[in-house]
Design a protein around this motif. Sequence first.
Motif, PDB file in Angstrom:
ATOM      1  N   GLY A  84       0.812  -1.212   0.000  1.00 26.79           N
ATOM      2  CA  GLY A  84       0.000   0.000   0.000  1.00 26.79           C
ATOM      3  C   GLY A  84       0.842   1.256   0.000  1.00 26.79           C
ATOM      4  N   PHE A  85       1.856   1.279   0.847  1.00 27.84           N
ATOM      5  CA  PHE A  85       2.686   2.470   0.929  1.00 27.84           C
ATOM      6  C   PHE A  85       3.578   2.631  -0.296  1.00 27.84           C
ATOM      7  CE2 PHE A  85       1.443   2.213   5.411  1.00 27.84           C
ATOM      8  CZ  PHE A  85       0.855   3.465   5.485  1.00 27.84           C
ATOM      9  N   SER A  86       3.890   1.545  -0.957  1.00 31.00           N
ATOM     10  CA  SER A  86       4.642   1.636  -2.211  1.00 31.00           C
ATOM     11  C   SER A  86       3.805   2.371  -3.265  1.00 31.00           C
ATOM     12  CB  SER A  86       5.011   0.240  -2.693  1.00 31.00           C
ATOM     13  OG  SER A  86       5.770   0.294  -3.863  1.00 31.00           O
ATOM     14  N   HIS A  87       2.522   2.083  -3.316  1.00 31.10           N
ATOM     15  CA  HIS A  87       1.633   2.755  -4.269  1.00 31.10           C
ATOM     16  C   HIS A  87       1.525   4.245  -3.955  1.00 31.10           C
ATOM     17  CE1 HIS A  87      -1.358   2.691  -7.433  1.00 31.10           C
ATOM     18  NE2 HIS A  87      -2.245   3.272  -6.647  1.00 31.10           N
ATOM     19  N   LEU A  88       1.405   4.568  -2.677  1.00 30.34           N
ATOM     20  CA  LEU A  88       1.321   5.974  -2.276  1.00 30.34           C
ATOM     21  C   LEU A  88       2.633   6.702  -2.568  1.00 30.34           C
ATOM     22  CD1 LEU A  88      -0.526   5.492   1.130  1.00 30.34           C
ATOM     23  CD2 LEU A  88      -1.513   6.320  -1.019  1.00 30.34           C
ATOM     24  N   ARG A  89       3.759   6.046  -2.314  1.00 33.35           N
ATOM     25  CA  ARG A  89       5.071   6.647  -2.579  1.00 33.35           C
ATOM     26  C   ARG A  89       5.261   6.880  -4.072  1.00 33.35           C
ATOM     27  NH1 ARG A  89       7.891   2.729  -1.432  1.00 33.35           N
ATOM     28  NH2 ARG A  89       7.827   2.912   0.826  1.00 33.35           N
ATOM     29  N   LEU A  90       4.814   5.930  -4.874  1.00 31.62           N
ATOM     30  CA  LEU A  90       4.912   6.082  -6.327  1.00 31.62           C
ATOM     31  C   LEU A  90       4.155   7.328  -6.782  1.00 31.62           C
ATOM     32  CD1 LEU A  90       5.923   4.528  -8.943  1.00 31.62           C
ATOM     33  CD2 LEU A  90       3.550   3.805  -9.156  1.00 31.62           C
ATOM     34  N   ALA A  91       2.968   7.544  -6.227  1.00 35.31           N
ATOM     35  CA  ALA A  91       2.179   8.727  -6.590  1.00 35.31           C
ATOM     36  C   ALA A  91       2.907  10.015  -6.226  1.00 35.31           C
ATOM     37  CB  ALA A  91       0.821   8.685  -5.904  1.00 35.31           C
ATOM     38  N   LYS A  92       3.656   9.970  -5.139  1.00 35.21           N
ATOM     39  CA  LYS A  92       4.357  11.170  -4.667  1.00 35.21           C
ATOM     40  C   LYS A  92       5.685  11.387  -5.378  1.00 35.21           C
ATOM     41  CE  LYS A  92       5.767  13.404  -0.390  1.00 35.21           C
ATOM     42  NZ  LYS A  92       5.754  13.308   1.067  1.00 35.21           N
ATOM     43  N   THR A  93       6.455  10.333  -5.581  1.00 38.67           N
ATOM     44  CA  THR A  93       7.814  10.485  -6.108  1.00 38.67           C
ATOM     45  C   THR A  93       7.915  10.265  -7.618  1.00 38.67           C
ATOM     46  OG1 THR A  93       8.416   8.176  -5.685  1.00 38.67           O
ATOM     47  CG2 THR A  93       8.829   9.773  -3.909  1.00 38.67           C
ATOM     48  N   GLU A  94       6.963   9.591  -8.184  1.00 43.60           N
ATOM     49  CA  GLU A  94       6.938   9.317  -9.630  1.00 43.60           C
ATOM     50  C   GLU A  94       5.585   9.751 -10.182  1.00 43.60           C
ATOM     51  OE1 GLU A  94       9.256   8.142 -11.690  1.00 43.60           O
ATOM     52  OE2 GLU A  94      10.795   7.590 -10.227  1.00 43.60           O
ATOM     53  N   THR A  95       5.217  10.995  -9.913  1.00 41.61           N
ATOM     54  CA  THR A  95       3.885  11.496 -10.238  1.00 41.61           C
ATOM     55  C   THR A  95       3.548  11.364 -11.715  1.00 41.61           C
ATOM     56  OG1 THR A  95       4.055  13.021  -8.381  1.00 41.61           O
ATOM     57  CG2 THR A  95       2.354  13.486 -10.006  1.00 41.61           C
ATOM     58  N   ASN A  96       4.458  11.711 -12.590  1.00 43.27           N
ATOM     59  CA  ASN A  96       4.180  11.615 -14.030  1.00 43.27           C
ATOM     60  C   ASN A  96       3.936  10.169 -14.454  1.00 43.27           C
ATOM     61  OD1 ASN A  96       4.406  14.393 -14.612  1.00 43.27           O
ATOM     62  ND2 ASN A  96       6.627  14.216 -14.651  1.00 43.27           N
ATOM     63  N   LEU A  97       4.731   9.263 -13.937  1.00 45.12           N
ATOM     64  CA  LEU A  97       4.557   7.852 -14.254  1.00 45.12           C
ATOM     65  C   LEU A  97       3.239   7.344 -13.670  1.00 45.12           C
ATOM     66  CD1 LEU A  97       5.611   5.220 -15.436  1.00 45.12           C
ATOM     67  CD2 LEU A  97       6.876   4.860 -13.294  1.00 45.12           C
ATOM     68  N   PHE A  98       2.934   7.733 -12.432  1.00 46.81           N
ATOM     69  CA  PHE A  98       1.683   7.340 -11.796  1.00 46.81           C
ATOM     70  C   PHE A  98       0.494   7.793 -12.646  1.00 46.81           C
ATOM     71  CE2 PHE A  98      -1.952   7.912  -9.064  1.00 46.81           C
ATOM     72  CZ  PHE A  98      -1.945   6.775  -8.275  1.00 46.81           C
ATOM     73  N   ARG A  99       0.534   9.026 -13.106  1.00 44.79           N
ATOM     74  CA  ARG A  99      -0.560   9.544 -13.935  1.00 44.79           C
ATOM     75  C   ARG A  99      -0.685   8.752 -15.232  1.00 44.79           C
ATOM     76  NH1 ARG A  99       0.747  15.867 -12.851  1.00 44.79           N
ATOM     77  NH2 ARG A  99      -0.417  16.031 -10.904  1.00 44.79           N
ATOM     78  N   PHE A 100       0.454   8.442 -15.854  1.00 43.16           N
ATOM     79  CA  PHE A 100       0.445   7.672 -17.093  1.00 43.16           C
ATOM     80  C   PHE A 100      -0.192   6.298 -16.876  1.00 43.16           C
ATOM     81  CE2 PHE A 100       2.760   4.550 -19.810  1.00 43.16           C
ATOM     82  CZ  PHE A 100       2.268   4.947 -21.043  1.00 43.16           C
ATOM     83  N   LEU A 101       0.156   5.660 -15.773  1.00 47.02           N
ATOM     84  CA  LEU A 101      -0.330   4.304 -15.516  1.00 47.02           C
ATOM     85  C   LEU A 101      -1.759   4.259 -14.990  1.00 47.02           C
ATOM     86  CD1 LEU A 101       2.831   2.688 -13.924  1.00 47.02           C
ATOM     87  CD2 LEU A 101       1.779   2.089 -16.111  1.00 47.02           C
ATOM     88  N   TYR A 102      -2.097   5.175 -14.089  1.00 48.01           N
ATOM     89  CA  TYR A 102      -3.342   5.014 -13.333  1.00 48.01           C
ATOM     90  C   TYR A 102      -4.372   6.127 -13.500  1.00 48.01           C
ATOM     91  CZ  TYR A 102      -0.261   1.690 -11.042  1.00 48.01           C
ATOM     92  OH  TYR A 102       0.627   0.669 -10.782  1.00 48.01           O
ATOM     93  N   LEU A 103      -4.003   7.224 -14.136  1.00 48.26           N
ATOM     94  CA  LEU A 103      -4.952   8.325 -14.314  1.00 48.26           C
ATOM     95  C   LEU A 103      -5.050   8.720 -15.783  1.00 48.26           C
ATOM     96  CD1 LEU A 103      -3.891  10.572 -11.276  1.00 48.26           C
ATOM     97  CD2 LEU A 103      -5.727   8.874 -11.371  1.00 48.26           C
ATOM     98  N   SER A 104      -5.019   7.727 -16.626  1.00 52.62           N
ATOM     99  CA  SER A 104      -5.057   7.983 -18.066  1.00 52.62           C
ATOM    100  C   SER A 104      -5.921   6.924 -18.738  1.00 52.62           C
ATOM    101  CB  SER A 104      -3.633   7.939 -18.640  1.00 52.62           C
ATOM    102  OG  SER A 104      -3.185   6.598 -18.721  1.00 52.62           O
TER     103      SER A 104
END
Length: 189
Positions: A84-104
């Motif tokens: 769970g915290f890995s997912h939250l950290r990804l959103a914070k530290t790899e925001t562009n990648l997170f958006r590409f994967l999960y908000l697109s």
Amino acid sequence: MPEQRVTKVRVLDAALSIVREQGEEALSARAIAERAECSVQPIYSLFGDMAALAEELYDHARAWVAAYNLEHMHDGANLFEANGFSHLRLAKTETNLFRFLYLSPHMHPEGFEELFQSVALDGVEDCIQDLGHLSAEAAHELYLSMIVYTHGMAAMIACGAQFTDADLHERMDRSFQAFVAQIREGERS
């Protein structure tokens, strides 16, 4: 000097680095070619068009995140918390990648079970069974609920929310306990 052969992996790595640094909006054949140190011709030869490249890039990026999750599998009190915290950290530290994967539009599961199958990590359901003293079916349902809940917080983080780690821990713990209580109440009914 012999010319280096341009491979799909080389192009995908170049595209992934652009997405991580600048976001998907910065992707173009020219930008990828520059990063991969090649012309645009091999990109179109390998992928056909930018839409096909983006599709393969999505899978390439998911593989990168799977490796990222494995690197952080011991960052919590247990595998479930670490996930769970890995997912939250990804959103914070790899925001562009997170958006590409999960908000697109690239993420398009046709139901919650398909979503679960695409993001669940091996061993987490067993961990949840042990933590909550739950059946395999109940652990599966709780894991899916926590995926949806955690992703909601991660999406807020990726959009700029400034939650503290302590707040996130508290919310995650409370939610886990609430889901366990809900499952037990359902079993008693």
